[in-house]
Scaffold this motif. Structure first.
Motif, PDB file in Angstrom:
ATOM      1  N   ALA A 155       3.166   3.698  -7.562  1.00 49.15           N
ATOM      2  CA  ALA A 155       3.058   2.450  -8.227  1.00 49.15           C
ATOM      3  C   ALA A 155       1.837   2.207  -8.767  1.00 49.15           C
ATOM      4  O   ALA A 155       0.843   1.958  -7.883  1.00 49.15           O
ATOM      5  CB  ALA A 155       3.583   1.193  -7.414  1.00 49.15           C
ATOM      6  N   HIS A 156       1.322   1.925  -9.912  1.00 51.51           N
ATOM      7  CA  HIS A 156       0.000   1.691 -10.572  1.00 51.51           C
ATOM      8  C   HIS A 156       0.178   0.226 -10.320  1.00 51.51           C
ATOM      9  O   HIS A 156      -1.323  -0.236 -10.260  1.00 51.51           O
ATOM     10  CB  HIS A 156      -0.038   2.044 -12.066  1.00 51.51           C
ATOM     11  CG  HIS A 156       0.007   3.460 -11.915  1.00 51.51           C
ATOM     12  ND1 HIS A 156       0.941   4.187 -12.835  1.00 51.51           N
ATOM     13  CD2 HIS A 156      -0.403   4.590 -11.455  1.00 51.51           C
ATOM     14  CE1 HIS A 156       0.865   5.548 -13.057  1.00 51.51           C
ATOM     15  NE2 HIS A 156       0.086   5.781 -12.063  1.00 51.51           N
ATOM     16  N   ILE A 157       0.848  -0.644 -10.535  1.00 50.90           N
ATOM     17  CA  ILE A 157       0.775  -2.218 -10.239  1.00 50.90           C
ATOM     18  C   ILE A 157       1.797  -2.678  -9.269  1.00 50.90           C
ATOM     19  O   ILE A 157       2.996  -2.195  -9.130  1.00 50.90           O
ATOM     20  CB  ILE A 157       1.160  -2.966 -11.576  1.00 50.90           C
ATOM     21  CG1 ILE A 157       0.310  -2.204 -12.760  1.00 50.90           C
ATOM     22  CG2 ILE A 157       1.004  -4.256 -11.639  1.00 50.90           C
ATOM     23  CD1 ILE A 157       1.049  -2.714 -14.449  1.00 50.90           C
ATOM     24  N   ILE A 158       1.073  -3.601  -8.376  1.00 51.95           N
ATOM     25  CA  ILE A 158       1.836  -4.263  -7.358  1.00 51.95           C
ATOM     26  C   ILE A 158       2.261  -5.712  -7.881  1.00 51.95           C
ATOM     27  O   ILE A 158       1.187  -6.457  -7.984  1.00 51.95           O
ATOM     28  CB  ILE A 158       1.260  -4.384  -6.066  1.00 51.95           C
ATOM     29  CG1 ILE A 158       0.842  -2.836  -5.562  1.00 51.95           C
ATOM     30  CG2 ILE A 158       2.236  -5.004  -4.900  1.00 51.95           C
ATOM     31  CD1 ILE A 158       2.054  -1.922  -5.522  1.00 51.95           C
ATOM     32  N   MET A 186       0.864  -1.167  -0.139  1.00 54.06           N
ATOM     33  CA  MET A 186       0.088   0.012  -0.163  1.00 54.06           C
ATOM     34  C   MET A 186       0.793   1.407  -0.051  1.00 54.06           C
ATOM     35  O   MET A 186       0.589   2.289  -0.614  1.00 54.06           O
ATOM     36  CB  MET A 186      -0.927  -0.154   1.081  1.00 54.06           C
ATOM     37  CG  MET A 186      -1.735  -1.281   1.329  1.00 54.06           C
ATOM     38  SD  MET A 186      -2.752  -1.434  -0.387  1.00 54.06           S
ATOM     39  CE  MET A 186      -3.617   0.264  -0.698  1.00 54.06           C
ATOM     40  N   GLN A 187       2.075   1.182   0.410  1.00 44.85           N
ATOM     41  CA  GLN A 187       2.824   2.397   0.339  1.00 44.85           C
ATOM     42  C   GLN A 187       3.392   2.536  -0.794  1.00 44.85           C
ATOM     43  O   GLN A 187       3.224   3.748  -1.225  1.00 44.85           O
ATOM     44  CB  GLN A 187       4.000   2.002   1.430  1.00 44.85           C
ATOM     45  CG  GLN A 187       5.068   3.229   1.734  1.00 44.85           C
ATOM     46  CD  GLN A 187       4.322   4.602   2.259  1.00 44.85           C
ATOM     47  OE1 GLN A 187       3.469   4.272   3.283  1.00 44.85           O
ATOM     48  NE2 GLN A 187       4.944   5.755   1.738  1.00 44.85           N
ATOM     49  N   MET A 188       3.861   1.556  -1.419  1.00 43.19           N
ATOM     50  CA  MET A 188       4.356   1.636  -2.943  1.00 43.19           C
ATOM     51  C   MET A 188       3.060   2.099  -3.783  1.00 43.19           C
ATOM     52  O   MET A 188       3.243   3.035  -4.621  1.00 43.19           O
ATOM     53  CB  MET A 188       4.924   0.336  -3.538  1.00 43.19           C
ATOM     54  CG  MET A 188       5.961   0.135  -3.025  1.00 43.19           C
ATOM     55  SD  MET A 188       6.927  -1.488  -3.667  1.00 43.19           S
ATOM     56  CE  MET A 188       5.900  -2.731  -3.298  1.00 43.19           C
ATOM     57  N   TYR A 189       2.012   1.694  -3.478  1.00 41.85           N
ATOM     58  CA  TYR A 189       0.719   2.354  -4.379  1.00 41.85           C
ATOM     59  C   TYR A 189       0.558   4.070  -3.807  1.00 41.85           C
ATOM     60  O   TYR A 189       0.173   4.551  -4.988  1.00 41.85           O
ATOM     61  CB  TYR A 189      -0.459   1.580  -3.974  1.00 41.85           C
ATOM     62  CG  TYR A 189      -1.707   1.845  -4.689  1.00 41.85           C
ATOM     63  CD1 TYR A 189      -1.816   2.047  -6.004  1.00 41.85           C
ATOM     64  CD2 TYR A 189      -2.662   2.643  -3.775  1.00 41.85           C
ATOM     65  CE1 TYR A 189      -3.199   2.571  -6.372  1.00 41.85           C
ATOM     66  CE2 TYR A 189      -3.963   3.102  -4.153  1.00 41.85           C
ATOM     67  CZ  TYR A 189      -4.047   3.083  -5.541  1.00 41.85           C
ATOM     68  OH  TYR A 189      -5.010   3.613  -6.288  1.00 41.85           O
ATOM     69  N   ALA A 240      -6.102 -11.148  -7.739  1.00 43.01           N
ATOM     70  CA  ALA A 240      -5.050 -10.457  -8.774  1.00 43.01           C
ATOM     71  C   ALA A 240      -5.538 -10.245 -10.035  1.00 43.01           C
ATOM     72  O   ALA A 240      -6.648 -10.742 -10.339  1.00 43.01           O
ATOM     73  CB  ALA A 240      -3.630 -11.482  -8.909  1.00 43.01           C
ATOM     74  N   ASP A 241      -4.915  -9.328 -11.079  1.00 41.15           N
ATOM     75  CA  ASP A 241      -5.597  -8.932 -11.928  1.00 41.15           C
ATOM     76  C   ASP A 241      -4.566  -9.117 -13.345  1.00 41.15           C
ATOM     77  O   ASP A 241      -5.328  -9.328 -14.473  1.00 41.15           O
ATOM     78  CB  ASP A 241      -5.614  -7.320 -12.005  1.00 41.15           C
ATOM     79  CG  ASP A 241      -6.463  -6.755 -11.088  1.00 41.15           C
ATOM     80  OD1 ASP A 241      -7.564  -6.928 -10.819  1.00 41.15           O
ATOM     81  OD2 ASP A 241      -5.773  -6.258  -9.988  1.00 41.15           O
ATOM     82  N   SER A 271      -8.043  -2.485  -0.830  1.00 40.67           N
ATOM     83  CA  SER A 271      -8.478  -1.717  -1.840  1.00 40.67           C
ATOM     84  C   SER A 271      -8.482  -2.305  -3.183  1.00 40.67           C
ATOM     85  O   SER A 271      -8.178  -3.268  -3.493  1.00 40.67           O
ATOM     86  CB  SER A 271      -6.949  -0.723  -2.185  1.00 40.67           C
ATOM     87  OG  SER A 271      -7.112   0.159  -3.407  1.00 40.67           O
ATOM     88  N   ASN A 272      -9.725  -1.913  -3.748  1.00 36.18           N
ATOM     89  CA  ASN A 272     -10.008  -2.413  -5.145  1.00 36.18           C
ATOM     90  C   ASN A 272      -9.534  -1.658  -6.179  1.00 36.18           C
ATOM     91  O   ASN A 272      -9.518  -1.917  -7.195  1.00 36.18           O
ATOM     92  CB  ASN A 272     -11.772  -2.056  -5.235  1.00 36.18           C
ATOM     93  CG  ASN A 272     -12.542  -3.296  -4.435  1.00 36.18           C
ATOM     94  OD1 ASN A 272     -12.015  -4.198  -4.212  1.00 36.18           O
ATOM     95  ND2 ASN A 272     -13.489  -2.628  -3.779  1.00 36.18           N
ATOM     96  N   ASP A 273      -8.709  -0.579  -5.858  1.00 36.82           N
ATOM     97  CA  ASP A 273      -8.073   0.200  -6.971  1.00 36.82           C
ATOM     98  C   ASP A 273      -6.897  -0.148  -7.375  1.00 36.82           C
ATOM     99  O   ASP A 273      -6.273   0.018  -8.455  1.00 36.82           O
ATOM    100  CB  ASP A 273      -7.989   1.636  -6.360  1.00 36.82           C
ATOM    101  CG  ASP A 273      -9.523   2.250  -6.114  1.00 36.82           C
ATOM    102  OD1 ASP A 273     -10.241   2.003  -6.905  1.00 36.82           O
ATOM    103  OD2 ASP A 273      -9.419   3.185  -5.168  1.00 36.82           O
ATOM    104  N   VAL A 274      -5.923  -1.103  -6.436  1.00 28.80           N
ATOM    105  CA  VAL A 274      -4.641  -1.254  -6.713  1.00 28.80           C
ATOM    106  C   VAL A 274      -4.640  -2.459  -7.531  1.00 28.80           C
ATOM    107  O   VAL A 274      -5.448  -3.573  -7.716  1.00 28.80           O
ATOM    108  CB  VAL A 274      -3.954  -1.691  -5.528  1.00 28.80           C
ATOM    109  CG1 VAL A 274      -2.508  -2.409  -5.757  1.00 28.80           C
ATOM    110  CG2 VAL A 274      -3.858  -0.702  -4.301  1.00 28.80           C
ATOM    111  N   ILE A 275      -3.910  -2.328  -8.744  1.00 27.93           N
ATOM    112  CA  ILE A 275      -3.830  -3.452  -9.709  1.00 27.93           C
ATOM    113  C   ILE A 275      -2.647  -4.403  -9.282  1.00 27.93           C
ATOM    114  O   ILE A 275      -1.582  -3.919  -8.893  1.00 27.93           O
ATOM    115  CB  ILE A 275      -3.365  -2.938 -11.149  1.00 27.93           C
ATOM    116  CG1 ILE A 275      -4.713  -2.002 -11.618  1.00 27.93           C
ATOM    117  CG2 ILE A 275      -3.162  -3.934 -11.971  1.00 27.93           C
ATOM    118  CD1 ILE A 275      -4.040  -1.156 -12.779  1.00 27.93           C
TER     119      ILE A 275
END
Length: 266
Positions: free
Chosen positions: A37-40, A30-33, A97-98, A74-78
């Motif tokens: 970062a758009h994708i984890i 979550m910190q990277m997001y 995962a997406d 979060s539902n927003d993190v890819i």
């Protein structure tokens, strides 16, 4: 793309999030997001040179709780799952995962491409020869064919295989595999030839992953991967600058720890 290694032997972070709690790994994601970062990218198997293969059950144990918790946060993190195993890919997608990120380009597991096709999710197809134990002995490309031409040809073969399996081209991202079965000159040639590869691969989107890798250490003289952030920035800029008509290449990055550089992508 921010990298979250859930491994005890990752070359870059030394297994920092392997032995700690799920909470620590999710907090890092979550910190990277939050930092851009758009994708984890969550991975439970190290693919550094010489790494041992991880069993499917162990890989599942490492990554599924993390992916589940990130999606709850979060539902927003890819989220992308970095795996060579179709069982892990399927379970990760079901957990939230997406994207499937397969460093073998779908060659390691015979069911990978069909599973991804059935789940109708994007796949990152990376170029690699051999496996982590053998790849650094497979860096010699044909004397009549440059590394750029060889990688391009083999990436298109994987793209065609994916399409034949039912993965449409608009769900494919190609990765030339910086550091995987390439020597230092091969890595530099791929960065310089980014635009050529893109055009030769029907303008499919590309992902480059130079983050903190060994060739940067050889050039800079820096033995500690965690201290290779500035070299990584240079590698990313080199690939971007090779494109004369704009690009949408993505780059792997990890949070820079130095306070005066916080938030700068590597």
């Amino acid at each position: 793309m921010g990298i979250l290694n859930i491994t005890p032997d990752s070359f870059s972070d030394g297994g920092k999030y392997y032995s700690n709690s799920v909470n620590n790994a999710v907090d890092q994601a979550m910190q990277m997001y939050k930092e851009g970062a758009h994708i984890i990218d969550v991975g439970g198997e190290s693919t550094r040179p010489g790494a041992d293969e991880v069993g499917v059950d162990e890989e599942l144990r490492r990554v599924i709780p993390i992916i589940t918790r990130i999606r709850q946060e979060s539902n927003d993190v890819i989220i992308s799952i970095d795996t060579r195993q179709s069982i892990v890919a399927k379970a990760a997608i079901e957990a939230g995962a997406d994207i499937v990120n397969d460093v073998s380009g779908g060659t390691h597991n015979p069911n990978m491409l069909s599973i991804v096709a059935s789940m109708k999710v994007p796949i990152i197809l990376m170029h690699m020869r051999g496996n982590p134990k053998t790849m650094q002995s497979l860096t010699n490309y044909s004397e009549h064919e440059s590394v750029v031409a060889g990688v391009t040809k083999e990436l298109m073969q994987r793209s065609h295989a994916a399409e034949e399996a039912g993965i449409h081209r608009w769900l494919q991202i190609l990765d030339p595999g910086i550091g995987f079965a390439k020597n230092i000159n091969g890595n530099l040639s791929l960065l310089k030839g980014a635009d050529i590869m893109r055009k030769s691969c029907n303008n499919l989107p590309f992902l480059f992953g130079p983050s903190r890798k060994g060739f940067i250490g050889k050039i800079s003289g820096e033995d500690n991967p965690a201290e290779r952030d500035f070299g990584t920035i240079a590698a990313c800029l080199a690939a971007l600058s090779s494109s004369h008509e704009g690009s949408d290449e993505a780059f792997l990055w990890e949070k820079i720890e130095k306070p005066h550089c916080r938030g700068v992508p590597n």
